[in-house]
Write a protein that holds these residues in place. Structure first.
Motif, PDB file in Angstrom:
ATOM      1  N   MET A  49       0.831  -1.201   0.000  1.00 57.00           N
ATOM      2  CA  MET A  49       0.000   0.000   0.000  1.00 57.00           C
ATOM      3  C   MET A  49       0.869   1.255   0.000  1.00 57.00           C
ATOM      4  O   MET A  49       0.573   2.229  -0.717  1.00 57.00           O
ATOM      5  N   ARG A  50       1.953   1.261   0.771  1.00 58.47           N
ATOM      6  CA  ARG A  50       2.845   2.421   0.784  1.00 58.47           C
ATOM      7  C   ARG A  50       3.492   2.621  -0.581  1.00 58.47           C
ATOM      8  O   ARG A  50       3.672   3.760  -1.043  1.00 58.47           O
ATOM      9  N   ASP A 106       2.223   1.730  -3.522  1.00 58.02           N
ATOM     10  CA  ASP A 106       1.222   2.255  -4.456  1.00 58.02           C
ATOM     11  C   ASP A 106       1.045   3.765  -4.268  1.00 58.02           C
ATOM     12  O   ASP A 106       0.951   4.519  -5.256  1.00 58.02           O
ATOM     13  N   ARG A 107       0.949   4.199  -2.989  1.00 61.16           N
ATOM     14  CA  ARG A 107       0.782   5.635  -2.761  1.00 61.16           C
ATOM     15  C   ARG A 107       1.996   6.420  -3.243  1.00 61.16           C
ATOM     16  O   ARG A 107       1.875   7.512  -3.808  1.00 61.16           O
ATOM     17  N   ALA A 108       3.188   5.864  -3.079  1.00 64.76           N
ATOM     18  CA  ALA A 108       4.400   6.574  -3.506  1.00 64.76           C
ATOM     19  C   ALA A 108       4.520   6.618  -5.020  1.00 64.76           C
ATOM     20  O   ALA A 108       5.012   7.601  -5.590  1.00 64.76           O
ATOM     21  N   HIS A 155       2.184   6.937  -7.152  1.00 60.90           N
ATOM     22  CA  HIS A 155       1.348   7.989  -7.725  1.00 60.90           C
ATOM     23  C   HIS A 155       2.026   9.354  -7.644  1.00 60.90           C
ATOM     24  O   HIS A 155       1.756  10.237  -8.448  1.00 60.90           O
ATOM     25  N   ARG A 156       2.860   9.529  -6.654  1.00 63.34           N
ATOM     26  CA  ARG A 156       3.545  10.810  -6.518  1.00 63.34           C
ATOM     27  C   ARG A 156       4.885  10.859  -7.257  1.00 63.34           C
ATOM     28  O   ARG A 156       5.527  11.907  -7.315  1.00 63.34           O
TER      29      ARG A 156
END
Length: 477
Positions: free
Chosen positions: A306-307, A309-311, A313-314
């Motif tokens: 999950m971490r 995936d969030r990274a 996107h940025r």
């Protein structure tokens, strides 16, 4: 006891007069008093027979020897202090009061204490040593060492011929065949047993090859187990660096060793089971931890995914990041250049305004010089005329001050003397010179009332000259 007490009269009968008749109750009551007053509480040795425990918990039995017997009773309040179950035929010692059971006229023993014959001294020695070591802190739970979570090698101190050893070996091999067993032979009974046990402890300490130590022995009498009540052995166990487990005697047997060791087991077999974890138990434990580990890894993996995936996107490419920085730099450069030009323009305009204002207000230097010179001349002319009157006034004030100073000094001196005299008049010490005194008690507190004093109390009286100590003969309140 006076014989008159037997008849229940206060004065003897006249000479030749027949004695009064007494009842059986009066006779038994008299005998009871004679027994209680003439025979002290004493220890009596004998064999128990006809032992009966009543529904109320009292013990009734007969104490006998080869030539005589006597009835005895021990009430429930006293039986709770006996640590064994009396049996018919048992040799015992009783601490008892000789009494008479008045309804039947039978004399009997009222037992206060009961112990097995020959064991009284040993039991008292045991209690004294237990109390001594407990006060020294050898039984304190805070100094006891916990058992290792995983025991690979276990040591056993016992006799090679003891049945308890076979019970321990059987239990360990059945439950934990993976464990390594080392036996340290020792005597466990007799006069030489305490030193033999201490030598075995020294051998264990020197070799340093085990994880935990068992001290085991089968059941027996108090004499058989007495080696484990040795004081030196108890101190060696208290200082032993490894955890020690005792399995001495049966569940009801207690020795000094049981109180000093780190863990006490009720029997040798129970001691073996305490230190041997079965293979099935270890497999269950390992399976439990594997499941916890798998759940922890799965949870951690999901968290990192999950971490990530969030990274992601940025995340942008380095070329895009460089293009953004270049565009931002261009923008800032243009703003800086524009601001500099505007600031220069504003400063030039402000400077021109200041120059014009300065040119318009520029004074004539020659005129200013003449004005200054004129003012200086006027100042020098008027200065002496202002100073001379001031100097004359200063001289006059100085002469007046010199004339008035002695009179002022005398006035102040007389005021000081008057205040001193007034202060002296209020001084309690000055009052003492006129015959008065001050009285102090033992704590040097001033005595103001006679009711504060007691006969025989020591006082101190301060006079006009010196002090005296006095004693109160009488206090009139």
């Amino acid at each position: 006891m006076n014989v008159n007490d037997f008849y229940g009269i206060d004065t003897p009968s006249p000479l030749g007069q027949e004695k009064p008749v007494v009842s059986v109750s009066q006779l038994n009551r008299y005998v009871t008093r004679v027994l209680s007053e003439q025979i002290d509480v004493l220890w009596i040795k004998g064999e128990i027979s006809n032992f009966i425990q009543s529904a109320a918990g009292h013990w009734y039995f007969t104490l006998k020897d080869d030539h005589a017997q006597v009835r005895a009773v021990m009430f429930r309040g006293k039986t709770v202090s006996v640590d064994f179950r009396p049996q018919n035929g048992m040799e015992v010692e009783v601490f008892a009061q000789v009494t008479l059971y008045e309804p039947r006229g039978d004399y009997q023993l009222q037992v206060w204490q009961l112990r097995q014959s020959g064991l009284g001294n040993l039991h008292e020695t045991f209690l004294r040593l237990k109390d001594k070591l407990e006060k020294e802190g050898l039984f304190d739970a805070r100094r006891k060492k916990p058992l290792p979570s995983f025991i690979r090698t276990v040591g056993i101190i016992t006799s090679l011929g003891a049945a308890a050893l076979q019970d321990v070996l059987t239990a360990i091999r059945r439950r934990a065949p993976y464990m390594r067993i080392i036996i340290y032979p020792s005597l466990v009974q007799g006069k030489e047993a305490p030193q033999s046990l201490i030598n075995a402890l020294s051998q264990v300490k020197e070799r340093q090859e085990i994880d935990v130590l068992l001290m085991v022995r089968g059941g027996g009498s108090i004499e058989d187990l007495w080696a484990f009540n040795d004081e030196q052995l108890a101190r060696e166990i208290a200082q032993f660096p490894l955890p020690v487990v005792s399995g001495v005697g049966h569940e009801t047997d207690f020795t000094i060793t049981d109180f000093v060791v780190d863990v006490r087991a009720p029997t040798p077999t129970a001691a073996a089971e305490l230190v041997s974890v079965t293979t099935e138990a270890w497999q269950n434990t390992i399976s439990h931890y594997l499941q916890r580990l798998y759940r922890a890894f799965t949870h951690q993996e999901q968290t990192y995914i999950m971490r990530l995936d969030r990274a992601s996107h940025r995340l942008i490419s380095p070329q895009q990041r460089l293009q953004q920085w270049f565009e931002k730099t261009q923008f800032l450069h243009q703003r800086l250049e524009k601001n500099i030009h505007q600031q220069l323009k504003d400063n030039a305009l402000l400077l021109n305004q200041e120059v014009r204002a300065l040119q318009q207000n520029r004074p004539d230097i020659t005129v200013l010089r003449h004005q200054v010179e004129s003012l200086e001349k006027r100042l020098y002319r008027s200065l002496p005329q202002q100073i001379i009157p001031k100097q004359e006034k200063i001289k006059q004030y100085t002469h007046q001050l010199i004339r008035l100073m002695p009179r002022l000094w005398q006035y102040k001196q007389s005021q000081l003397e008057a205040k001193k005299a007034s202060l002296y008049a209020y001084n309690p010490r000055a009052i003492l010179q006129r015959g008065y005194s001050i009285t102090y008690d033992e704590q040097m507190k001033v005595v103001r009332q006679a009711k504060q004093l007691q006969k025989g109390q020591t006082l101190q009286i301060e006079l006009g000259q010196g002090r005296v100590n006095v004693c109160v003969l009488d206090a009139d309140n």
